[in-house]
Design a protein around this motif. Structure first.
Motif, PDB file in Angstrom:
ATOM      1  N   GLU A 176       7.536  -2.937   3.375  1.00  0.00           N
ATOM      2  CA  GLU A 176       7.892  -3.832   2.272  1.00  0.00           C
ATOM      3  C   GLU A 176       6.983  -3.635   1.051  1.00  0.00           C
ATOM      4  OE1 GLU A 176      10.348  -6.041   2.141  1.00  0.00           O
ATOM      5  OE2 GLU A 176      11.076  -5.834   4.199  1.00  0.00           O
ATOM      6  N   TRP A 177       5.948  -2.810   1.213  1.00  0.00           N
ATOM      7  CA  TRP A 177       4.958  -2.667   0.152  1.00  0.00           C
ATOM      8  C   TRP A 177       5.174  -1.377  -0.621  1.00  0.00           C
ATOM      9  CZ3 TRP A 177       1.110  -6.298  -0.943  1.00  0.00           C
ATOM     10  CH2 TRP A 177       1.114  -7.410  -0.096  1.00  0.00           C
ATOM     11  N   SER A 178       5.252  -1.517  -1.956  1.00  0.00           N
ATOM     12  CA  SER A 178       5.451  -0.354  -2.820  1.00  0.00           C
ATOM     13  C   SER A 178       4.126   0.342  -3.084  1.00  0.00           C
ATOM     14  CB  SER A 178       6.079  -0.794  -4.143  1.00  0.00           C
ATOM     15  OG  SER A 178       5.175  -1.624  -4.870  1.00  0.00           O
ATOM     16  N   ASP A 179       4.221   1.562  -3.586  1.00  0.00           N
ATOM     17  CA  ASP A 179       3.005   2.295  -3.943  1.00  0.00           C
ATOM     18  C   ASP A 179       2.247   1.569  -5.044  1.00  0.00           C
ATOM     19  OD1 ASP A 179       3.582   4.231  -2.086  1.00  0.00           O
ATOM     20  OD2 ASP A 179       4.604   5.555  -3.507  1.00  0.00           O
ATOM     21  N   ALA A 180       2.986   0.959  -5.977  1.00  0.00           N
ATOM     22  CA  ALA A 180       2.336   0.228  -7.070  1.00  0.00           C
ATOM     23  C   ALA A 180       1.547  -0.957  -6.528  1.00  0.00           C
ATOM     24  CB  ALA A 180       3.385  -0.255  -8.068  1.00  0.00           C
ATOM     25  N   ALA A 181       2.091  -1.628  -5.513  1.00  0.00           N
ATOM     26  CA  ALA A 181       1.397  -2.768  -4.913  1.00  0.00           C
ATOM     27  C   ALA A 181       0.127  -2.303  -4.222  1.00  0.00           C
ATOM     28  CB  ALA A 181       2.311  -3.474  -3.931  1.00  0.00           C
ATOM     29  N   ARG A 182       0.209  -1.172  -3.542  1.00  0.00           N
ATOM     30  CA  ARG A 182      -0.978  -0.660  -2.859  1.00  0.00           C
ATOM     31  C   ARG A 182      -2.050  -0.233  -3.864  1.00  0.00           C
ATOM     32  NH1 ARG A 182       3.115   1.159   0.797  1.00  0.00           N
ATOM     33  NH2 ARG A 182       2.702   0.355   2.915  1.00  0.00           N
ATOM     34  N   ARG A 183      -1.625   0.334  -4.976  1.00  0.00           N
ATOM     35  CA  ARG A 183      -2.608   0.732  -5.997  1.00  0.00           C
ATOM     36  C   ARG A 183      -3.285  -0.491  -6.613  1.00  0.00           C
ATOM     37  NH1 ARG A 183       1.427   4.600  -7.355  1.00  0.00           N
ATOM     38  NH2 ARG A 183       2.193   3.241  -9.018  1.00  0.00           N
ATOM     39  N   ALA A 184      -2.533  -1.594  -6.692  1.00  0.00           N
ATOM     40  CA  ALA A 184      -3.117  -2.813  -7.267  1.00  0.00           C
ATOM     41  C   ALA A 184      -4.230  -3.367  -6.402  1.00  0.00           C
ATOM     42  CB  ALA A 184      -2.030  -3.874  -7.463  1.00  0.00           C
ATOM     43  N   LEU A 185      -4.206  -3.030  -5.124  1.00  0.00           N
ATOM     44  CA  LEU A 185      -5.222  -3.536  -4.198  1.00  0.00           C
ATOM     45  C   LEU A 185      -6.437  -2.626  -4.195  1.00  0.00           C
ATOM     46  CD1 LEU A 185      -2.907  -4.586  -1.236  1.00  0.00           C
ATOM     47  CD2 LEU A 185      -4.215  -6.113  -2.725  1.00  0.00           C
ATOM     48  N   ASP A 186      -6.991  -2.444  -5.356  1.00  0.00           N
ATOM     49  CA  ASP A 186      -8.187  -1.606  -5.493  1.00  0.00           C
ATOM     50  C   ASP A 186      -9.336  -2.282  -4.761  1.00  0.00           C
ATOM     51  OD1 ASP A 186     -10.290  -0.020  -6.191  1.00  0.00           O
ATOM     52  OD2 ASP A 186     -10.053  -0.257  -8.356  1.00  0.00           O
ATOM     53  N   GLU A 187      -9.935  -1.565  -3.843  1.00  0.00           N
ATOM     54  CA  GLU A 187     -11.029  -2.124  -3.042  1.00  0.00           C
ATOM     55  C   GLU A 187     -12.180  -2.616  -3.904  1.00  0.00           C
ATOM     56  OE1 GLU A 187     -11.253  -2.772   0.071  1.00  0.00           O
ATOM     57  OE2 GLU A 187      -9.463  -1.827   0.871  1.00  0.00           O
ATOM     58  N   GLY A 188     -12.348  -2.011  -5.067  1.00  0.00           N
ATOM     59  CA  GLY A 188     -13.489  -2.387  -5.908  1.00  0.00           C
ATOM     60  C   GLY A 188     -13.217  -3.568  -6.815  1.00  0.00           C
ATOM     61  N   ALA A 189     -11.967  -4.019  -6.876  1.00  0.00           N
ATOM     62  CA  ALA A 189     -11.619  -5.110  -7.780  1.00  0.00           C
ATOM     63  C   ALA A 189     -12.018  -6.454  -7.201  1.00  0.00           C
ATOM     64  CB  ALA A 189     -10.121  -5.095  -8.067  1.00  0.00           C
ATOM     65  N   ALA A 190     -12.418  -7.375  -8.077  1.00  0.00           N
ATOM     66  CA  ALA A 190     -12.715  -8.742  -7.647  1.00  0.00           C
ATOM     67  C   ALA A 190     -11.426  -9.398  -7.171  1.00  0.00           C
ATOM     68  CB  ALA A 190     -13.332  -9.528  -8.793  1.00  0.00           C
ATOM     69  N   PRO A 191     -11.505 -10.353  -6.257  1.00  0.00           N
ATOM     70  CA  PRO A 191     -10.291 -10.968  -5.700  1.00  0.00           C
ATOM     71  C   PRO A 191      -9.319 -11.497  -6.749  1.00  0.00           C
ATOM     72  CG  PRO A 191     -12.196 -11.630  -4.414  1.00  0.00           C
ATOM     73  CD  PRO A 191     -12.714 -10.857  -5.593  1.00  0.00           C
ATOM     74  N   LEU A 192      -9.831 -12.205  -7.766  1.00  0.00           N
ATOM     75  CA  LEU A 192      -8.945 -12.745  -8.799  1.00  0.00           C
ATOM     76  C   LEU A 192      -8.250 -11.625  -9.568  1.00  0.00           C
ATOM     77  CD1 LEU A 192     -10.972 -15.782 -10.215  1.00  0.00           C
ATOM     78  CD2 LEU A 192      -8.760 -15.861  -9.061  1.00  0.00           C
ATOM     79  N   ASP A 193      -8.997 -10.565  -9.879  1.00  0.00           N
ATOM     80  CA  ASP A 193      -8.411  -9.438 -10.611  1.00  0.00           C
ATOM     81  C   ASP A 193      -7.382  -8.724  -9.747  1.00  0.00           C
ATOM     82  OD1 ASP A 193     -10.042  -9.987 -12.773  1.00  0.00           O
ATOM     83  OD2 ASP A 193     -11.644  -8.649 -12.087  1.00  0.00           O
ATOM     84  N   ALA A 194      -7.714  -8.536  -8.473  1.00  0.00           N
ATOM     85  CA  ALA A 194      -6.788  -7.860  -7.561  1.00  0.00           C
ATOM     86  C   ALA A 194      -5.509  -8.670  -7.379  1.00  0.00           C
ATOM     87  CB  ALA A 194      -7.468  -7.622  -6.222  1.00  0.00           C
ATOM     88  N   MET A 195      -5.633  -9.992  -7.237  1.00  0.00           N
ATOM     89  CA  MET A 195      -4.443 -10.821  -7.070  1.00  0.00           C
ATOM     90  C   MET A 195      -3.591 -10.814  -8.333  1.00  0.00           C
ATOM     91  SD  MET A 195      -3.962 -14.734  -5.650  1.00  0.00           S
ATOM     92  CE  MET A 195      -4.512 -15.627  -7.109  1.00  0.00           C
ATOM     93  N   GLU A 196      -4.234 -10.856  -9.496  1.00  0.00           N
ATOM     94  CA  GLU A 196      -3.491 -10.818 -10.747  1.00  0.00           C
ATOM     95  C   GLU A 196      -2.743  -9.495 -10.896  1.00  0.00           C
ATOM     96  OE1 GLU A 196      -4.260 -11.223 -15.591  1.00  0.00           O
ATOM     97  OE2 GLU A 196      -5.912 -11.451 -14.169  1.00  0.00           O
ATOM     98  N   ALA A 197      -3.413  -8.380 -10.564  1.00  0.00           N
ATOM     99  CA  ALA A 197      -2.767  -7.069 -10.655  1.00  0.00           C
ATOM    100  C   ALA A 197      -1.601  -6.976  -9.678  1.00  0.00           C
ATOM    101  CB  ALA A 197      -3.786  -5.969 -10.380  1.00  0.00           C
ATOM    102  N   LEU A 198      -1.787  -7.529  -8.495  1.00  0.00           N
ATOM    103  CA  LEU A 198      -0.743  -7.503  -7.475  1.00  0.00           C
ATOM    104  C   LEU A 198       0.452  -8.351  -7.904  1.00  0.00           C
ATOM    105  CD1 LEU A 198      -0.220  -6.295  -4.679  1.00  0.00           C
ATOM    106  CD2 LEU A 198      -1.234  -8.358  -3.677  1.00  0.00           C
ATOM    107  N   ALA A 199       0.179  -9.513  -8.490  1.00  0.00           N
ATOM    108  CA  ALA A 199       1.254 -10.398  -8.937  1.00  0.00           C
ATOM    109  C   ALA A 199       2.047  -9.781 -10.086  1.00  0.00           C
ATOM    110  CB  ALA A 199       0.682 -11.741  -9.364  1.00  0.00           C
TER     111      ALA A 199
END
Length: 292
Positions: free
Chosen positions: A99-122
Motif C-alpha cells: 500500500e506504500w508508494s515510493d514517494a511515501a517511503r522517501r518521505a520517511l527519511d530516517e534523519g528527519a525530525a518526527p514532525l517534519d517526517a509526518m508533514e512530508a508523508l502527509a
C-alpha cells in the motif's frame, strides 16, 4: 417545596448537565477508544494494519483529550508514533507494504525530525499521516475539552452541593424533585437528539461540530488516516456509550429521587399527625377550662 423550589429547579438543571458530562467523560477514557477502535477500525482501506490503527487511535485520543503542559512536545510525541508506525507498515515484508508508494517511503527519511517526517508523508497523501488540518482540528478539540473541563466540573460540584444541602435540611420533596426532574430533562434532550440521529445521523454529527468548530475544519477524506482510525461507526459507538452512561447514572439518581419522595411522604404524615395531636391537646385544655 416552598422556598426551596428555586433551588430544586437549579439543582435539576445542573444535574442534567452533570449526567451529560459524565457520559462524555466515559467516552474520553482510553478503554473506550481501544474497545471501539478495535471493533470498527478494520484497516481495509488503510496502509496500516488493524492493530496499528488501534494503537494510533489511542495515541491520538491522548493528544486530543488529555491536558498538555507543552503542546509542542505533545505534537512531537504524536508525530513520532505516526512515523514509527509508518516505517513499520512500509517495511519490506510487512502485511501492508504494497500500500506504500515510493514517494511515501522517501518521505520517511530516517534523519528527519518526527514532525517534519509526518508533514512530508502527509503531503504525499493523508492516507499515510495526519496532515496539518487534522492536527489543527485535534488541537482545537483539546483546547475545547481541556478549557471547559474546569467549568463542567464546577457544575457537577454545584449539583452535589445542592443535593447535600437539601438532604441535610431534610427538604425531601425538593430533593425528590431535583433527583427525578434532572434525569427527566436529560431523557427529553436525548430523545430529541436520538430521533434526529435516526433520521439523519450525518446531519446531527455536522450540527454538533458546527457549534464548536469552523465549517470545513473538521471534514476529511474518507480514506485519510484520521477517518481510518475513527470511522463513522466509531462515533456511533461513542454515542451509544455516552447515552448508556448518562442514562444509567440518571436511573440511579431517579431511584434516589423515589427514595427521597417516600421520605417526603413519611415526613408529611408525621407532621400531620403532630399537628392533629397538638390540636387535640388544645381541644382538651379548652374543655377543662370551660368546666371550671
Amino acid at each position: 417545596m416552598g422556598s426551596n423550589s428555586i433551588l430544586a429547579g437549579i439543582g435539576a438543571t445542573v444535574l442534567a448537565i452533570t449526567l451529560l458530562v459524565c457520559g462524555f467523560a466515559a467516552c474520553c477514557l482510553p478503554g473506550t477508544t481501544a474497545a471501539l477502535a478495535g471493533a470498527v477500525s478494520s484497516g481495509e482501506d488503510s496502509p496500516y494494519t488493524h492493530e496499528q490503527l488501534v494503537e494510533l487511535a489511542d495515541v491520538t485520543r491522548a493528544f486530543t483529550v488529555d491536558s498538555h503542559r507543552d503542546a509542542e512536545a505533545a505534537a512531537k510525541e504524536l508525530a513520532a508514533s505516526v512515523v514509527d508506525a509508518a516505517r513499520a507498515a512500509s517495511a519490506e515484508g510487512a502485511p501492508k507494504a504494497g500500500e506504500w508508494s515510493d514517494a511515501a517511503r522517501r518521505a520517511l527519511d530516517e534523519g528527519a525530525a518526527p514532525l517534519d517526517a509526518m508533514e512530508a508523508l502527509a503531503k504525499v497523501s493523508d492516507r499515510y499521516a495526519l496532515d496539518g488540518a487534522a492536527v489543527s482540528h485535534l488541537e482545537d478539540c483539546n483546547a475545547l475539552i481541556v478549557g471547559s473541563s474546569s467549568w463542567l466540573g464546577m457544575i457537577g460540584v454545584a449539583a452535589l452541593i445542592i443535593a447535600v444541602l437539601l438532604g441535610v435540611q431534610r427538604q425531601w420533596a425538593a430533593l425528590a424533585f431535583m433527583l427525578r426532574m434532572g434525569p427527566a430533562l436529560l431523557v427529553a434532550l436525548l430523545v430529541v437528539l436520538g430521533l434526529w440521529g435516526l433520521v439523519d445521523f450525518n446531519g446531527l454529527f455536522a450540527a454538533f461540530h458546527s457549534l464548536f468548530f469552523v465549517d470545513g475544519s473538521w471534514t476529511f477524506n474518507y480514506d485519510s488516516l484520521l477517518i481510518s482510525m475513527y470511522p463513522l461507526d466509531f462515533w456511533m459507538g461513542m454515542g451509544v456509550v455516552w447515552l448508556g452512561v448518562a442514562v444509567g447514572l440518571g436511573l440511579l439518581c431517579f431511584a434516589g429521587g423515589c427514595v427521597a419522595a417516600w421520605r417526603a411522604q413519611v415526613q408529611a404524615r408525621q407532621l400531620a399527625e403532630q399537628a392533629a395531636a397538638a390540636t387535640g391537646k388544645k381541644g382538651k385544655k379548652g374543655k377543662k377550662s370551660a368546666r371550671k
